[in-house]
Design a protein around this motif. Structure first.
Motif, PDB file in Angstrom:
ATOM      1  N   THR A 176      10.547  10.462   0.460  1.00 25.13           N
ATOM      2  CA  THR A 176      11.898   9.930   0.356  1.00 25.13           C
ATOM      3  C   THR A 176      12.674  10.311   1.615  1.00 25.13           C
ATOM      4  OG1 THR A 176      11.886  10.146  -2.053  1.00 25.13           O
ATOM      5  CG2 THR A 176      14.042   9.966  -0.990  1.00 25.13           C
ATOM      6  N   GLY A 177      13.443   9.371   2.132  1.00 26.36           N
ATOM      7  CA  GLY A 177      14.262   9.654   3.311  1.00 26.36           C
ATOM      8  C   GLY A 177      15.100   8.448   3.674  1.00 26.36           C
ATOM      9  N   ARG A 178      16.000   8.627   4.612  1.00 27.71           N
ATOM     10  CA  ARG A 178      16.793   7.512   5.111  1.00 27.71           C
ATOM     11  C   ARG A 178      15.905   6.538   5.874  1.00 27.71           C
ATOM     12  NH1 ARG A 178      22.152   7.287   3.217  1.00 27.71           N
ATOM     13  NH2 ARG A 178      22.781   9.420   2.793  1.00 27.71           N
ATOM     14  N   LEU A 179      16.035   5.248   5.608  1.00 29.63           N
ATOM     15  CA  LEU A 179      15.297   4.236   6.348  1.00 29.63           C
ATOM     16  C   LEU A 179      16.090   3.904   7.608  1.00 29.63           C
ATOM     17  CD1 LEU A 179      12.822   2.328   6.321  1.00 29.63           C
ATOM     18  CD2 LEU A 179      14.333   0.615   5.276  1.00 29.63           C
ATOM     19  N   ILE A 180      15.562   4.298   8.762  1.00 28.96           N
ATOM     20  CA  ILE A 180      16.256   4.125  10.036  1.00 28.96           C
ATOM     21  C   ILE A 180      15.291   3.500  11.033  1.00 28.96           C
ATOM     22  CG2 ILE A 180      17.423   5.316  11.949  1.00 28.96           C
ATOM     23  CD1 ILE A 180      18.317   7.432   9.972  1.00 28.96           C
ATOM     24  N   GLY A 181      15.793   2.618  11.872  1.00 33.28           N
ATOM     25  CA  GLY A 181      14.958   2.027  12.900  1.00 33.28           C
ATOM     26  C   GLY A 181      15.067   0.530  12.911  1.00 33.28           C
ATOM     27  N   GLY A 182      13.932  -0.124  13.154  1.00 33.34           N
ATOM     28  CA  GLY A 182      13.893  -1.569  13.275  1.00 33.34           C
ATOM     29  C   GLY A 182      12.980  -1.956  14.428  1.00 33.34           C
ATOM     30  N   ASN A 183      13.504  -2.684  15.371  1.00 31.00           N
ATOM     31  CA  ASN A 183      12.721  -3.157  16.500  1.00 31.00           C
ATOM     32  C   ASN A 183      12.316  -2.010  17.419  1.00 31.00           C
ATOM     33  OD1 ASN A 183      13.015  -4.391  19.577  1.00 31.00           O
ATOM     34  ND2 ASN A 183      11.874  -5.666  18.165  1.00 31.00           N
ATOM     35  N   LEU A 198      16.261  11.690  13.796  1.00 31.05           N
ATOM     36  CA  LEU A 198      15.339  11.095  12.836  1.00 31.05           C
ATOM     37  C   LEU A 198      14.657  12.110  11.926  1.00 31.05           C
ATOM     38  CD1 LEU A 198      13.640   8.429  15.149  1.00 31.05           C
ATOM     39  CD2 LEU A 198      15.455   8.064  13.448  1.00 31.05           C
ATOM     40  N   ARG A 199      15.036  13.362  12.015  1.00 29.71           N
ATOM     41  CA  ARG A 199      14.413  14.356  11.146  1.00 29.71           C
ATOM     42  C   ARG A 199      14.712  14.046   9.681  1.00 29.71           C
ATOM     43  NH1 ARG A 199      16.533  19.642  14.263  1.00 29.71           N
ATOM     44  NH2 ARG A 199      18.292  18.193  14.429  1.00 29.71           N
ATOM     45  N   GLY A 200      13.653  13.976   8.879  1.00 31.27           N
ATOM     46  CA  GLY A 200      13.790  13.651   7.459  1.00 31.27           C
ATOM     47  C   GLY A 200      13.877  12.165   7.168  1.00 31.27           C
ATOM     48  N   ALA A 201      13.820  11.330   8.195  1.00 36.75           N
ATOM     49  CA  ALA A 201      13.973   9.888   8.014  1.00 36.75           C
ATOM     50  C   ALA A 201      12.620   9.206   7.828  1.00 36.75           C
ATOM     51  CB  ALA A 201      14.684   9.280   9.216  1.00 36.75           C
ATOM     52  N   ILE A 202      12.673   8.013   7.256  1.00 34.08           N
ATOM     53  CA  ILE A 202      11.547   7.087   7.266  1.00 34.08           C
ATOM     54  C   ILE A 202      11.820   6.108   8.397  1.00 34.08           C
ATOM     55  CG2 ILE A 202      10.348   5.263   6.003  1.00 34.08           C
ATOM     56  CD1 ILE A 202      11.180   6.728   3.405  1.00 34.08           C
ATOM     57  N   LEU A 203      10.975   6.112   9.403  1.00 33.25           N
ATOM     58  CA  LEU A 203      11.188   5.276  10.582  1.00 33.25           C
ATOM     59  C   LEU A 203      10.586   3.894  10.363  1.00 33.25           C
ATOM     60  CD1 LEU A 203      12.077   4.921  13.540  1.00 33.25           C
ATOM     61  CD2 LEU A 203       9.831   5.822  14.215  1.00 33.25           C
ATOM     62  N   LEU A 204      11.418   2.876  10.464  1.00 31.27           N
ATOM     63  CA  LEU A 204      10.967   1.485  10.383  1.00 31.27           C
ATOM     64  C   LEU A 204      10.704   0.960  11.791  1.00 31.27           C
ATOM     65  CD1 LEU A 204      10.524  -1.254   8.952  1.00 31.27           C
ATOM     66  CD2 LEU A 204      13.006  -1.636   9.154  1.00 31.27           C
ATOM     67  N   LEU A 205       9.541   0.338  11.982  1.00 24.71           N
ATOM     68  CA  LEU A 205       9.197  -0.244  13.280  1.00 24.71           C
ATOM     69  C   LEU A 205       8.631  -1.647  13.101  1.00 24.71           C
ATOM     70  CD1 LEU A 205       7.407   2.750  15.066  1.00 24.71           C
ATOM     71  CD2 LEU A 205       9.750   1.955  15.438  1.00 24.71           C
ATOM     72  N   GLU A 206       9.110  -2.574  13.913  1.00 26.23           N
ATOM     73  CA  GLU A 206       8.533  -3.910  14.024  1.00 26.23           C
ATOM     74  C   GLU A 206       8.631  -4.301  15.493  1.00 26.23           C
ATOM     75  OE1 GLU A 206      10.183  -6.994  14.772  1.00 26.23           O
ATOM     76  OE2 GLU A 206      12.188  -6.159  14.990  1.00 26.23           O
ATOM     77  N   ASN A 229       9.922  13.995  15.992  1.00 25.83           N
ATOM     78  CA  ASN A 229       9.664  15.262  15.303  1.00 25.83           C
ATOM     79  C   ASN A 229      10.379  15.287  13.954  1.00 25.83           C
ATOM     80  OD1 ASN A 229       8.254  16.057  17.553  1.00 25.83           O
ATOM     81  ND2 ASN A 229       9.806  17.490  18.299  1.00 25.83           N
ATOM     82  N   GLY A 230       9.681  15.725  12.931  1.00 28.79           N
ATOM     83  CA  GLY A 230      10.309  15.905  11.626  1.00 28.79           C
ATOM     84  C   GLY A 230      10.465  14.653  10.798  1.00 28.79           C
ATOM     85  N   LEU A 231       9.840  13.559  11.214  1.00 25.44           N
ATOM     86  CA  LEU A 231       9.892  12.356  10.384  1.00 25.44           C
ATOM     87  C   LEU A 231       9.290  12.620   9.004  1.00 25.44           C
ATOM     88  CD1 LEU A 231       8.745   9.440  12.742  1.00 25.44           C
ATOM     89  CD2 LEU A 231      11.019   9.752  11.755  1.00 25.44           C
ATOM     90  N   ALA A 232       9.850  11.955   7.986  1.00 22.50           N
ATOM     91  CA  ALA A 232       9.265  12.041   6.651  1.00 22.50           C
ATOM     92  C   ALA A 232       8.127  11.044   6.496  1.00 22.50           C
ATOM     93  CB  ALA A 232      10.330  11.781   5.589  1.00 22.50           C
ATOM     94  N   GLY A 233       8.257   9.875   7.099  1.00 17.55           N
ATOM     95  CA  GLY A 233       7.243   8.835   6.971  1.00 17.55           C
ATOM     96  C   GLY A 233       7.551   7.703   7.929  1.00 17.55           C
ATOM     97  N   VAL A 234       6.639   6.734   7.978  1.00 18.67           N
ATOM     98  CA  VAL A 234       6.798   5.582   8.865  1.00 18.67           C
ATOM     99  C   VAL A 234       6.499   4.306   8.085  1.00 18.67           C
ATOM    100  CG1 VAL A 234       6.115   4.461  11.022  1.00 18.67           C
ATOM    101  CG2 VAL A 234       6.096   6.959  10.862  1.00 18.67           C
ATOM    102  N   ALA A 235       7.416   3.342   8.184  1.00 17.46           N
ATOM    103  CA  ALA A 235       7.249   2.020   7.580  1.00 17.46           C
ATOM    104  C   ALA A 235       7.013   1.019   8.708  1.00 17.46           C
ATOM    105  CB  ALA A 235       8.491   1.642   6.772  1.00 17.46           C
ATOM    106  N   ILE A 236       5.890   0.331   8.674  1.00 18.67           N
ATOM    107  CA  ILE A 236       5.533  -0.594   9.744  1.00 18.67           C
ATOM    108  C   ILE A 236       5.674  -2.031   9.249  1.00 18.67           C
ATOM    109  CG2 ILE A 236       3.759  -1.335  11.368  1.00 18.67           C
ATOM    110  CD1 ILE A 236       4.715   1.431  11.959  1.00 18.67           C
ATOM    111  N   GLY A 237       6.513  -2.764   9.938  1.00 16.75           N
ATOM    112  CA  GLY A 237       6.731  -4.162   9.601  1.00 16.75           C
ATOM    113  C   GLY A 237       5.796  -5.077  10.367  1.00 16.75           C
TER     114      GLY A 237
END
Length: 302
Positions: A176-183, A198-206, A229-237
């Protein structure tokens, strides 16, 4: 988290990046009107200065005017392209804090989402009334996803699509974490000045239309500079217009960098420039469940 839009609310199209196709935007406006929304346009929404939709001052003035106008309840970027990064540090952040309202856009507009989160903790919508290349109309999946994100208070669930090449990057685990990112290009461009912690965040990348080496360079910089550093997870679009059948494809490059982070990864998400992309609140609390193949954004989680 801005409140959901209601029938009768006013929304405004502005062009903070590249010049749009006017006829296409007018069709999008008609769709929004069919949802019961009132639509208007920034003064310079259809201006053009080479690859930009007017001068920096014109684009900034339209965007800030929409932020300051209490009648405007959401701001639609007409398109991405290039140029949002030129004005992202000059937004009226005080107006945003006084009167939160959704910004809807992705691609180059990721820069504005990042800046608004960094300065105001403003939740936006990563998405648009996106028309796939070669098509004339917005898909039912894309329009219904955007309408749900904007006009309801329901949790938003985005499920991985096995047919998306990035689905091969999915690992295991739930976070669980804030969804931050995008392109990806904009996340890398923001590093050092507009990129939030981005510590604790879920990084979104497309990404779209990039060379493999560009992806490699940007992810290398982000990792080695400590931004991941410290990302919770990564969401790949969606990674669009790449050659996935190469012996060492962009999927292999992504896997190398993501494995080094040691966090759960969920790929195959229909977010980006590919077929029938969905819309998702960006900056909100999300749950990434790699095993279940789903990303859930909690509408109540601020």
């Amino acid at each position: 988290m801005p409140p959901p839009l209601r029938r009768g609310d006013r929304v405004r199209f502005v062009s903070p990046a590249s010049p749009p196709d006017k006829d296409l935007i007018l069709r999008h406006a008609e769709m929004l009107k069919s949802w019961g929304l009132n639509v208007d346009f920034g003064e310079h929404a259809f201006c053009k200065q080479d690859y930009l939709a007017g001068t920096d001052e014109e684009r900034l003035a339209d965007f800030n005017a929409a932020l300051r106008d209490p009648e405007v309840r959401a701001i639609f970027a007409t398109r991405g392209g290039k140029g949002s990064y030129r004005i992202a540090d000059r937004l009226d952040f005080a107006a945003v804090r006084r009167d939160p309202k959704f910004l809807i856009g992705f691609s180059d507009i990721t820069m504005l989402h990042l800046s608004l989160w960094k300065h105001c903790r403003q939740v936006g919508i990563h998405g648009a009334l996106f028309v796939n290349e070669g098509e004339q109309d917005v898909s039912v999946e894309t329009s219904s996803s955007l309408r749900r994100a904007l006009m309801t208070s329901e949790d938003i669930v985005i499920r991985s699509r096995p047919e998306e090449p990035t689905s091969a990057l999915t690992t295991e685990g739930a976070v669980t974490g804030r969804l931050i990112g995008g392109n990806l290009d904009m996340v890398a461009t923001a590093a050092g000045w507009a990129l939030p912690d981005l510590r604790g965040a879920i990084l979104l990348l497309e990404a779209v239309n990039m060379y493999r080496g560009q992806v490699d360079r940007q992810l290398t910089m982000l990792r080695k500079a400590g931004h991941l550093n410290g990302l919770a997870g990564v969401a790949i679009g969606q990674f669009t217009r790449f050659e996935f059948d190469r012996r060492f494809s962009v999927i292999d490059i992504l896997r190398e960098h993501l494995d080094a982070l040691g966090v759960p990864v969920l790929g195959g998400l229909p977010l980006g420039h590919g077929p029938s992309p969905s819309s998702v609140p960006i900056g909100a609390v999300a749950v990434l469940d790699a095993k279940a193949g789903a990303l859930m954004v909690r509408r109540g989680g601020v």
